[in-house]
Design a protein around this motif. Structure first.
Motif, PDB file in Angstrom:
ATOM      1  N   SER A   1       0.814  -1.224   0.000  1.00 53.35           N
ATOM      2  CA  SER A   1       0.000   0.000   0.000  1.00 53.35           C
ATOM      3  C   SER A   1       0.843   1.267   0.000  1.00 53.35           C
ATOM      4  O   SER A   1       0.362   2.342   0.379  1.00 53.35           O
ATOM      5  N   LEU A   2       2.069   1.176  -0.449  1.00 52.07           N
ATOM      6  CA  LEU A   2       2.940   2.349  -0.435  1.00 52.07           C
ATOM      7  C   LEU A   2       2.501   3.403  -1.443  1.00 52.07           C
ATOM      8  O   LEU A   2       2.831   4.582  -1.297  1.00 52.07           O
ATOM      9  N   HIS A   3       1.755   2.987  -2.453  1.00 53.94           N
ATOM     10  CA  HIS A   3       1.246   3.966  -3.409  1.00 53.94           C
ATOM     11  C   HIS A   3       0.275   4.948  -2.762  1.00 53.94           C
ATOM     12  O   HIS A   3       0.037   6.031  -3.284  1.00 53.94           O
ATOM     13  N   GLU A   4      -0.265   4.572  -1.608  1.00 54.71           N
ATOM     14  CA  GLU A   4      -1.190   5.451  -0.903  1.00 54.71           C
ATOM     15  C   GLU A   4      -0.470   6.589  -0.192  1.00 54.71           C
ATOM     16  O   GLU A   4      -1.056   7.655   0.028  1.00 54.71           O
ATOM     17  N   VAL A   5       0.788   6.375   0.158  1.00 55.68           N
ATOM     18  CA  VAL A   5       1.550   7.405   0.893  1.00 55.68           C
ATOM     19  C   VAL A   5       2.721   7.932   0.090  1.00 55.68           C
ATOM     20  O   VAL A   5       3.387   8.883   0.525  1.00 55.68           O
ATOM     21  N   GLY A   6       2.983   7.338  -1.059  1.00 54.96           N
ATOM     22  CA  GLY A   6       4.073   7.788  -1.923  1.00 54.96           C
ATOM     23  C   GLY A   6       3.875   7.221  -3.309  1.00 54.96           C
ATOM     24  O   GLY A   6       4.630   6.350  -3.756  1.00 54.96           O
ATOM     25  N   GLY A   7       2.869   7.725  -4.010  1.00 53.50           N
ATOM     26  CA  GLY A   7       2.477   7.145  -5.282  1.00 53.50           C
ATOM     27  C   GLY A   7       3.173   7.697  -6.501  1.00 53.50           C
ATOM     28  O   GLY A   7       2.895   7.265  -7.621  1.00 53.50           O
ATOM     29  N   GLN A   8       4.097   8.645  -6.298  1.00 54.58           N
ATOM     30  CA  GLN A   8       4.843   9.191  -7.437  1.00 54.58           C
ATOM     31  C   GLN A   8       6.124   8.369  -7.576  1.00 54.58           C
ATOM     32  O   GLN A   8       7.128   8.608  -6.907  1.00 54.58           O
ATOM     33  N   ILE A   9       6.064   7.363  -8.441  1.00 57.12           N
ATOM     34  CA  ILE A   9       7.129   6.366  -8.561  1.00 57.12           C
ATOM     35  C   ILE A   9       8.088   6.774  -9.671  1.00 57.12           C
ATOM     36  O   ILE A   9       7.663   7.231 -10.732  1.00 57.12           O
ATOM     37  N   HIS A  10       9.373   6.621  -9.426  1.00 51.62           N
ATOM     38  CA  HIS A  10      10.338   6.933 -10.472  1.00 51.62           C
ATOM     39  C   HIS A  10      11.521   5.961 -10.452  1.00 51.62           C
ATOM     40  O   HIS A  10      11.840   5.371  -9.417  1.00 51.62           O
ATOM     41  N   ASP A  11      12.123   5.823 -11.612  1.00 54.68           N
ATOM     42  CA  ASP A  11      13.301   4.976 -11.796  1.00 54.68           C
ATOM     43  C   ASP A  11      14.497   5.891 -12.058  1.00 54.68           C
ATOM     44  O   ASP A  11      14.568   6.540 -13.093  1.00 54.68           O
ATOM     45  N   PRO A  12      15.448   5.963 -11.121  1.00 58.75           N
ATOM     46  CA  PRO A  12      16.597   6.848 -11.322  1.00 58.75           C
ATOM     47  C   PRO A  12      17.646   6.311 -12.278  1.00 58.75           C
ATOM     48  O   PRO A  12      18.623   6.995 -12.579  1.00 58.75           O
ATOM     49  N   GLY A  13      17.460   5.078 -12.756  1.00 61.32           N
ATOM     50  CA  GLY A  13      18.371   4.547 -13.761  1.00 61.32           C
ATOM     51  C   GLY A  13      19.570   3.792 -13.227  1.00 61.32           C
ATOM     52  O   GLY A  13      20.538   3.561 -13.958  1.00 61.32           O
ATOM     53  N   LEU A  14      19.510   3.364 -11.965  1.00 59.86           N
ATOM     54  CA  LEU A  14      20.636   2.636 -11.378  1.00 59.86           C
ATOM     55  C   LEU A  14      20.716   1.200 -11.895  1.00 59.86           C
ATOM     56  O   LEU A  14      21.774   0.582 -11.864  1.00 59.86           O
ATOM     57  N   GLY A  15      19.591   0.665 -12.347  1.00 54.05           N
ATOM     58  CA  GLY A  15      19.581  -0.707 -12.836  1.00 54.05           C
ATOM     59  C   GLY A  15      19.383  -1.719 -11.725  1.00 54.05           C
ATOM     60  O   GLY A  15      18.876  -1.402 -10.649  1.00 54.05           O
ATOM     61  N   HIS A  16      19.787  -2.953 -11.988  1.00 56.28           N
ATOM     62  CA  HIS A  16      19.652  -4.018 -10.989  1.00 56.28           C
ATOM     63  C   HIS A  16      20.403  -3.648  -9.708  1.00 56.28           C
ATOM     64  O   HIS A  16      21.434  -2.979  -9.749  1.00 56.28           O
ATOM     65  N   TYR A  17      19.892  -4.128  -8.594  1.00 56.23           N
ATOM     66  CA  TYR A  17      20.559  -3.842  -7.325  1.00 56.23           C
ATOM     67  C   TYR A  17      20.741  -5.086  -6.465  1.00 56.23           C
ATOM     68  O   TYR A  17      21.375  -5.037  -5.413  1.00 56.23           O
ATOM     69  N   ALA A  18      20.215  -6.225  -6.923  1.00 51.40           N
ATOM     70  CA  ALA A  18      20.315  -7.471  -6.152  1.00 51.40           C
ATOM     71  C   ALA A  18      19.766  -8.600  -7.021  1.00 51.40           C
ATOM     72  O   ALA A  18      19.497  -8.420  -8.213  1.00 51.40           O
ATOM     73  N   ASN A  19      19.624  -9.772  -6.422  1.00 53.63           N
ATOM     74  CA  ASN A  19      18.924 -10.875  -7.070  1.00 53.63           C
ATOM     75  C   ASN A  19      18.397 -11.810  -5.993  1.00 53.63           C
ATOM     76  O   ASN A  19      18.845 -11.760  -4.840  1.00 53.63           O
ATOM     77  N   SER A  20      17.443 -12.630  -6.357  1.00 54.80           N
ATOM     78  CA  SER A  20      16.973 -13.691  -5.477  1.00 54.80           C
ATOM     79  C   SER A  20      17.412 -15.027  -6.069  1.00 54.80           C
ATOM     80  O   SER A  20      17.926 -15.071  -7.194  1.00 54.80           O
ATOM     81  N   THR A  21      17.165 -16.103  -5.350  1.00 56.81           N
ATOM     82  CA  THR A  21      17.621 -17.410  -5.808  1.00 56.81           C
ATOM     83  C   THR A  21      16.620 -18.494  -5.415  1.00 56.81           C
ATOM     84  O   THR A  21      16.119 -18.502  -4.290  1.00 56.81           O
ATOM     85  N   TRP A  22      16.345 -19.387  -6.345  1.00 50.22           N
ATOM     86  CA  TRP A  22      15.495 -20.553  -6.115  1.00 50.22           C
ATOM     87  C   TRP A  22      16.443 -21.720  -5.854  1.00 50.22           C
ATOM     88  O   TRP A  22      17.255 -22.068  -6.709  1.00 50.22           O
ATOM     89  N   THR A  23      16.373 -22.306  -4.672  1.00 50.74           N
ATOM     90  CA  THR A  23      17.427 -23.214  -4.217  1.00 50.74           C
ATOM     91  C   THR A  23      16.903 -24.532  -3.646  1.00 50.74           C
ATOM     92  O   THR A  23      15.734 -24.666  -3.275  1.00 50.74           O
ATOM     93  N   MET A  24      17.833 -25.483  -3.556  1.00 49.32           N
ATOM     94  CA  MET A  24      17.602 -26.763  -2.890  1.00 49.32           C
ATOM     95  C   MET A  24      18.858 -27.094  -2.099  1.00 49.32           C
ATOM     96  O   MET A  24      19.967 -26.728  -2.492  1.00 49.32           O
TER      97      MET A  24
END
Length: 379
Positions: free
Chosen positions: A240-263
């Motif tokens: 619900s963050l769009h309710e308190v900060g709905g002006q969304i922008h991409d500053p152009g930094l690109g990827h910042y992390a990743n997740s992993t599907w593991t066993m």
């Protein structure tokens, strides 16, 4: 003792025992001339696996993992099933890694970011400005995992974890109460941040605040922070963050992390060759399922943001360059130092291999990809 109360007690022997019992049952059925479903899955053992994720099944990652689990059951003729534990109901975000490697669960959706010191090579994804193509990021990481011994060893040998597939993370976005179009806006502002975004903010005069994700809404509502950063599009609306900060922008930094599907490696090594082959097929198809799910969830989030009076914008190339100049090569140098300490003989060459695979995928197989924020901004 209950197998979960044992804390770090490994559960892989339970899998091997189940496999042994299944083999005995198959042998007995064969001797008795019995026919039936026990042999229809090519001799695959009968197993019940458990999976932990700190995310909701409605997220793109959750939907892709749900597809993987359902297909595993279908392709094994129902002999292998997975019991999922979503929304940190069994293991918190910072616990999934340990839960997988010590055998409390066989499968886990985790991110290295909660224990970054244990994944110095993987943290190459924090070097900014590579791009925003999650298909290319997955391809580059999965390829490197197969070809580079040091990278694979960081997971399998040092952590006891088998990577089924890396999961690409879209660009880090920022949300505020007002539109943000320049780097200067951050100067002196207090912004929720984590990981690399902390250093990026500091480089342009911002004040990063280590606010946990669940507490970000209240911090925005009360004015403790003036913006939130380091979040992705389809996570903003469920919180619900769009309710308190709905002006969304991409500053152009690109990827910042990743997740992993593991066993867990113990679990993987206990599986039959037939079941491993089925899982490898699913792993190869997993990235496409993630991209399909991401497009769906991002577009849904965009609609919610725009219909609530929010906006989606992307920094101009000139503004992103200002940020790039302010950050400089410090992130790359920091990663190379960590990689060298971890035993990588030539960190620069390893990163160049990673970048080369990424760019080849970005201009080839995934050339048609458009990030969720780009699609949203075009609306």
């Amino acid at each position: 003792m209950d197998e979960r109360s044992a804390g770090t007690g490994r559960r892989a022997p339970r899998i091997r025992a189940a496999a042994a019992l299944a083999a005995v049952a198959l042998g007995a059925a064969a001797c008795g001339g019995a026919t039936g479903g026990t042999q229809e899955a090519g001799g695959v053992e009968e197993l019940e696996l458990q999976m932990a994720s700190f995310l909701s099944p409605t997220t793109a990652q959750g939907q892709a993992i749900t597809w993987w689990m359902e297909q595993l059951e279908e392709r094994t003729g129902g002999r292998v099933t997975v019991e999922p534990f979503w929304d940190a109901s069994l293991l918190g975000a910072e616990e999934v890694r340990d839960g997988v490697r010590d055998g409390r669960v066989e499968l886990g959706n985790m991110t290295y970011a909660y224990t970054p010191s244990d994944f110095p090579i993987t943290s190459m994804v924090e070097v900014p400005f590579l791009g925003d193509n999650i298909g290319a990021q997955i391809r580059a990481l999965n390829s490197l995992y197969q070809s580079d011994q040091a990278f694979r060893g960081e997971w399998e040998e040092k952590q006891g974890i088998k990577v089924l597939s890396f999961i690409g993370i879209p660009p880090a976005l920022t949300g505020a109460k007002e539109p943000v179009t320049t780097v200067d806006w951050y100067r002196g502002r207090t912004v929720r941040a984590s990981g690399f975004f902390v250093r990026a903010l500091e480089a342009v005069g911002g004040n990063p605040a280590a606010i946990p994700v669940p507490e970000t809404y209240e911090a925005m509502r009360t004015g403790t922070i003036e913006a939130y950063g380091g979040l992705i599009l389809d996570v903003i609306t469920p919180l619900s963050l769009h309710e308190v900060g709905g002006q969304i922008h991409d500053p152009g930094l690109g990827h910042y992390a990743n997740s992993t599907w593991t066993m867990s490696m113990d679990s993987w090594e206990s599986l039959s060759p037939e079941l491993r082959a089925i899982i490898e097929e699913l792993n190869a198809e997993f990235p496409e399922q993630l991209l399909i799910a991401a497009e769906r969830t991002e577009d849904e989030a965009c609609t919610t943001i725009l219909e609530s009076g929010g906006s989606a914008t992307i920094f101009s190339a000139e503004q992103t360059q200002i940020w790039r100049d302010a950050i400089g090569d410090a992130p790359m140098r920091a990663w190379m130092d960590k990689a060298a300490t971890a035993g990588v003989a030539d960190p620069a060459a390893l990163y160049e291999q990673f970048r080369s695979i990424y760019q080849e995928a970005e201009t080839g197989e995934y050339a048609d990809y458009r990030s969720g924020i780009e699609r949203c901004a075009s609306r």
